[in-house]
Scaffold this motif. Structure first.
Motif, mmCIF file in Angstrom:
data_model
loop_
_atom_site.group_PDB
_atom_site.id
_atom_site.type_symbol
_atom_site.label_atom_id
_atom_site.label_comp_id
_atom_site.label_asym_id
_atom_site.label_seq_id
_atom_site.Cartn_x
_atom_site.Cartn_y
_atom_site.Cartn_z
ATOM 1 N N MET A 58 0.723 -1.276 -0.181
ATOM 2 C CA MET A 58 -0.062 -0.100 -0.098
ATOM 3 C C MET A 58 0.954 1.150 0.147
ATOM 4 S SD MET A 58 -3.152 1.585 0.254
ATOM 5 C CE MET A 58 -4.259 0.512 0.859
ATOM 6 N N PHE A 59 0.852 2.063 -0.980
ATOM 7 C CA PHE A 59 1.409 3.187 -1.294
ATOM 8 C C PHE A 59 0.598 4.384 -0.463
ATOM 9 C CE2 PHE A 59 2.969 0.923 -4.707
ATOM 10 C CZ PHE A 59 4.443 1.165 -4.591
ATOM 11 N N ASP A 60 1.243 5.570 0.017
ATOM 12 C CA ASP A 60 0.637 6.675 0.646
ATOM 13 C C ASP A 60 -0.009 7.319 -0.399
ATOM 14 O OD1 ASP A 60 1.633 6.165 3.095
ATOM 15 O OD2 ASP A 60 3.530 7.415 2.722
ATOM 16 N N LEU A 61 0.753 7.353 -1.886
ATOM 17 C CA LEU A 61 0.107 8.165 -2.894
ATOM 18 C C LEU A 61 0.696 7.604 -4.007
ATOM 19 C CD1 LEU A 61 -0.382 12.081 -3.146
ATOM 20 C CD2 LEU A 61 0.481 11.081 -4.998
ATOM 21 N N ILE A 62 -0.342 7.370 -5.129
ATOM 22 C CA ILE A 62 0.152 7.054 -6.472
ATOM 23 C C ILE A 62 -0.318 8.024 -7.582
ATOM 24 C CG2 ILE A 62 -0.230 5.307 -8.560
ATOM 25 C CD1 ILE A 62 -0.558 3.118 -6.379
ATOM 26 N N ILE A 63 0.591 8.643 -8.397
ATOM 27 C CA ILE A 63 0.488 9.235 -9.543
ATOM 28 C C ILE A 63 0.103 8.434 -10.943
ATOM 29 C CG2 ILE A 63 1.003 11.253 -11.008
ATOM 30 C CD1 ILE A 63 2.386 12.276 -8.457
ATOM 31 N N ARG A 64 -1.147 8.421 -11.300
ATOM 32 C CA ARG A 64 -1.033 7.372 -12.703
ATOM 33 C C ARG A 64 -1.246 7.936 -13.866
ATOM 34 N NH1 ARG A 64 -2.384 2.231 -9.957
ATOM 35 N NH2 ARG A 64 -3.554 2.490 -8.158
ATOM 36 N N ASN A 65 -0.868 7.358 -15.011
ATOM 37 C CA ASN A 65 -1.373 7.615 -16.374
ATOM 38 C C ASN A 65 -0.620 8.868 -16.847
ATOM 39 O OD1 ASN A 65 -3.008 5.400 -16.204
ATOM 40 N ND2 ASN A 65 -4.789 6.588 -15.278
ATOM 41 N N GLY A 66 0.125 9.526 -16.184
ATOM 42 C CA GLY A 66 0.761 10.679 -16.627
ATOM 43 C C GLY A 66 1.921 10.485 -17.443
ATOM 44 N N LYS A 67 2.457 11.669 -18.488
ATOM 45 C CA LYS A 67 3.338 11.769 -19.055
ATOM 46 C C LYS A 67 4.591 11.991 -18.197
ATOM 47 C CE LYS A 67 1.653 12.253 -23.533
ATOM 48 N NZ LYS A 67 1.792 13.308 -24.760
ATOM 49 N N LEU A 68 5.773 11.365 -17.697
ATOM 50 C CA LEU A 68 6.847 11.626 -16.942
ATOM 51 C C LEU A 68 7.876 12.376 -17.586
ATOM 52 C CD1 LEU A 68 5.252 9.739 -14.987
ATOM 53 C CD2 LEU A 68 7.332 8.842 -13.995
ATOM 54 N N TYR A 69 8.331 13.215 -17.290
ATOM 55 C CA TYR A 69 9.343 14.055 -17.429
ATOM 56 C C TYR A 69 10.421 14.094 -16.353
ATOM 57 C CZ TYR A 69 6.355 15.744 -21.316
ATOM 58 O OH TYR A 69 5.546 15.808 -22.462
ATOM 59 N N ASP A 70 11.230 13.404 -16.138
ATOM 60 C CA ASP A 70 12.303 13.229 -15.324
ATOM 61 C C ASP A 70 13.399 14.178 -14.838
ATOM 62 O OD1 ASP A 70 14.374 12.697 -17.078
ATOM 63 O OD2 ASP A 70 14.694 10.825 -16.735
ATOM 64 N N GLY A 71 13.369 15.392 -15.611
ATOM 65 C CA GLY A 71 14.205 16.255 -15.243
ATOM 66 C C GLY A 71 15.876 16.276 -15.751
ATOM 67 N N THR A 72 16.017 15.357 -16.683
ATOM 68 C CA THR A 72 17.238 14.962 -17.319
ATOM 69 C C THR A 72 17.268 15.511 -18.937
ATOM 70 O OG1 THR A 72 16.776 12.766 -18.205
ATOM 71 C CG2 THR A 72 17.723 12.862 -16.268
ATOM 72 N N GLU A 73 16.013 15.883 -19.342
ATOM 73 C CA GLU A 73 15.853 16.192 -20.987
ATOM 74 C C GLU A 73 15.504 14.907 -21.533
ATOM 75 O OE1 GLU A 73 17.706 19.065 -24.220
ATOM 76 O OE2 GLU A 73 17.935 19.725 -22.135
ATOM 77 N N ASN A 74 15.482 13.674 -20.887
ATOM 78 C CA ASN A 74 15.105 12.528 -21.846
ATOM 79 C C ASN A 74 13.573 12.657 -22.118
ATOM 80 O OD1 ASN A 74 17.516 11.204 -21.688
ATOM 81 N ND2 ASN A 74 16.845 10.191 -19.460
#
Length: 527
Positions: free
Chosen positions: A1-17
């Protein structure tokens, strides 16, 4: 069980990938899992379908040193997606102080940093502990301010430091670094920093370099002598070994536009030489600072009280007027930009509130005197507690700098009165106007300049990127609607398109509304 889940988004990881379609699971304030969490459950779930999920933005130039303790005022930063701010800017901040220097700094900084009453601290460590006990909406990091350590050693003396005084200042920088600061700052147009020579800067920067800290600096001139000013700080970095970060980089005045490209070339050359150099920039063609910055440096010797006394002398006033007309030896905002482009942003007293938003020509007309006298009189009436907005530049140059790989986004936001719109709009403005509308940057590039790049500068080991084990500072926004709504005429307008913000795993903004959450932490230099 997680405290919070973020689902279905487009993840931009901060590296410019490029973005990835992955979920984020959060436990105890940190990112516990990034992957397909379709079969997992959480106490709180965010459906980010159609939205971008990015690391929380890190603002590398702010003036929230006091008002970060007032979340009802400071909330505008998290509403933009900013989860971490770098305090202690321009060499003029709130710690360290002594019983002797504290009232001087309280007076000098009132217009810039606001007023929260008594300062129950002296050292940087005591100030950071005060912030630890405060209700912070976002995280804060601190720089050792050059002016504060200079006044501890030599007061507001308008002269060069001796070798012994430089050594004492270096020792104070090292002490501040050991207490948790991540670097040293200076603002070389502000008293008392303006009186320092290059040798002094090299010495204090050696104190930061010893702990792998940065030198965050408002250079000595951002207009007609900007190239020489940039050469100075690059050589400081060369000789001290410090990482150089140039604050709110710009070249003011249409006549100086040819220097912009040359300045960026100097930074590239420094990098090629092996000097770590970056710069930050706000996405506007106007700046903002304390109003008394229009005065020549000699007016500031001895501090704010002596400056105000000098303004009462007609002979001195005349000399300042002559400087306004022709003196190129300092950052002469009047000569470079004109009275019509200098706007009163905030005042301290109720009687002059009507002047906020007026330019100095309008101020002069209201007062029935020439512009210089109107400016002098307002400084005296307000006990120097006045800030200004100065229109200096061209958006084409802003975009040119924004595209540069060494650029980092910052706001230089100042609270109070009728502020520069960058306080409320910087980050949504980059994402909306310059990414979506003007296509000056890709979304991946912009997010790196707001998260991963500043985290690298500040040596933050567990923030700035979406990675397992990192603190869950996260912003979820709509790339198709994100936009700043703050304008020069109506600057107190909250942005659109920022849906959710998490600070240390705590939901702080939901559906674009601040929840009153105060999960921010003081981030100290990692030893």
């Amino acid at each position: 069980m997680f405290d919070l889940i973020i689902r279905n988004g487009k993840l931009y990881d901060g590296t410019e990938n490029p973005w990835t379609r992955l979920d984020i699971g959060i436990v105890s304030g940190k990112i516990a899992n990034i992957g397909d969490l379709g079969h997992e459950q959480a106490r709180i779930e965010i459906d980010a379908q159609g939205l971008a999920v990015a690391p929380g933005f890190i603002d590398t130039h702010v003036h929230s040193d006091l008002l970060c303790t007032k979340p009802e005022i400071h909330k505008i930063k998290v509403l933009q997606g900013v989860t971490t701010e770098l305090l202690g800017q321009d060499g003029i901040s709130v710690a360290p102080v002594s019983e002797l220097t504290k009232p001087l700094w309280q007076k000098q900084l009132k217009g810039l940093n606001g007023d929260i009453g008594e300062w129950p601290w002296h050292s940087i460590d005591e100030y950071l502990k005060f912030l630890d006990k405060s209700n912070l909406a976002g995280n804060v990091v601190y720089l050792v301010p050059h002016g504060n350590i200079r006044t501890l050693v030599m007061g507001f003396a308008g002269r060069k430091a001796t070798r012994n005084e430089m050594q004492q200042m270096r020792e104070l920088v090292e002490e501040g670094m050991r207490q948790g600061a991540v670097g040293v700052s200076s603002g070389l147009i502000y008293p008392p920093n303006v009186f320092a020579d290059k040798e002094e800067l090299i010495e204090i920067c050696k104190g930061a370099a010893k702990y792998d800290g940065c030198f965050v600096v408002h250079i000595r001139n951002e207009s007609h002598r900007s190239l020489e000013a940039l050469d100075e700080v690059i050589d400081v970095a060369r000789q001290s070994g410090v990482c150089l970060h140039v604050s709110h980089f710009k070249v003011a005045g249409q006549i100086n536009r040819d220097k912009y490209e040359k300045a960026l070339a100097k930074m590239d050359a420094g990098r090629a030489e092996g000097i770590e150099i970056t710069f930050d920039q706000y996405p506007y063609t106007a700046g903002s600072t304390v109003f008394h910055a229009i005065l020549p440096p000699w007016m500031h010797s001895g501090g704010t009280s002596e400056m105000l006394e000098r303004l009462k002398d007609p002979v001195i006033r005349q000399k300042v007027k002559e400087d306004f007309q022709s003196n190129l030896d300092y950052e002469n905002w009047v000569l470079n930009c004109g009275w019509e482009n200098i706007i009163i942003a905030s005042v301290s007293t109720e009687k002059n509130k009507r002047l906020e938003g007026k330019n100095v020509l309008q101020l002069a007309e209201i007062k029935g005197v020439e512009p210089a006298d109107a400016a002098f009189d307002l400084l005296l009436e307000e006990n120097a507690g006045v800030t200004m907005v100065v229109h200096w530049g061209n958006e084409q140059d802003v975009i040119y700098g924004m595209k540069h790989p060494l650029q980092i986004v910052s706001s230089d936001g100042i609270f109070g009165g009728k502020p520069h719109p960058r306080l409320y709009g910087t980050y949504p403005r980059v994402l909306g106007r310059f990414v979506r509308e003007k296509k000056a940057l890709t979304l991946e590039q912009a997010i790196r300049k707001m998260s991963g790049a500043p985290a690298q500068l500040l040596r933050l080991k567990d923030r700035g990127f979406l990675r397992e084990g990192y603190w869950a500072d996260i912003v979820v926004f709509d790339p198709d609607t994100v936009l700043d709504r703050s304008t020069y005429e109506d600057p107190l307008q909250e942005p659109a398109g920022i849906h959710y913000v998490l600070v240390n795993g705590e939901l702080t903004v939901k559906d674009g509304e601040y929840l009153g959450t105060t999960a921010g932490q003081v981030i100290r230099r990692k030893t």
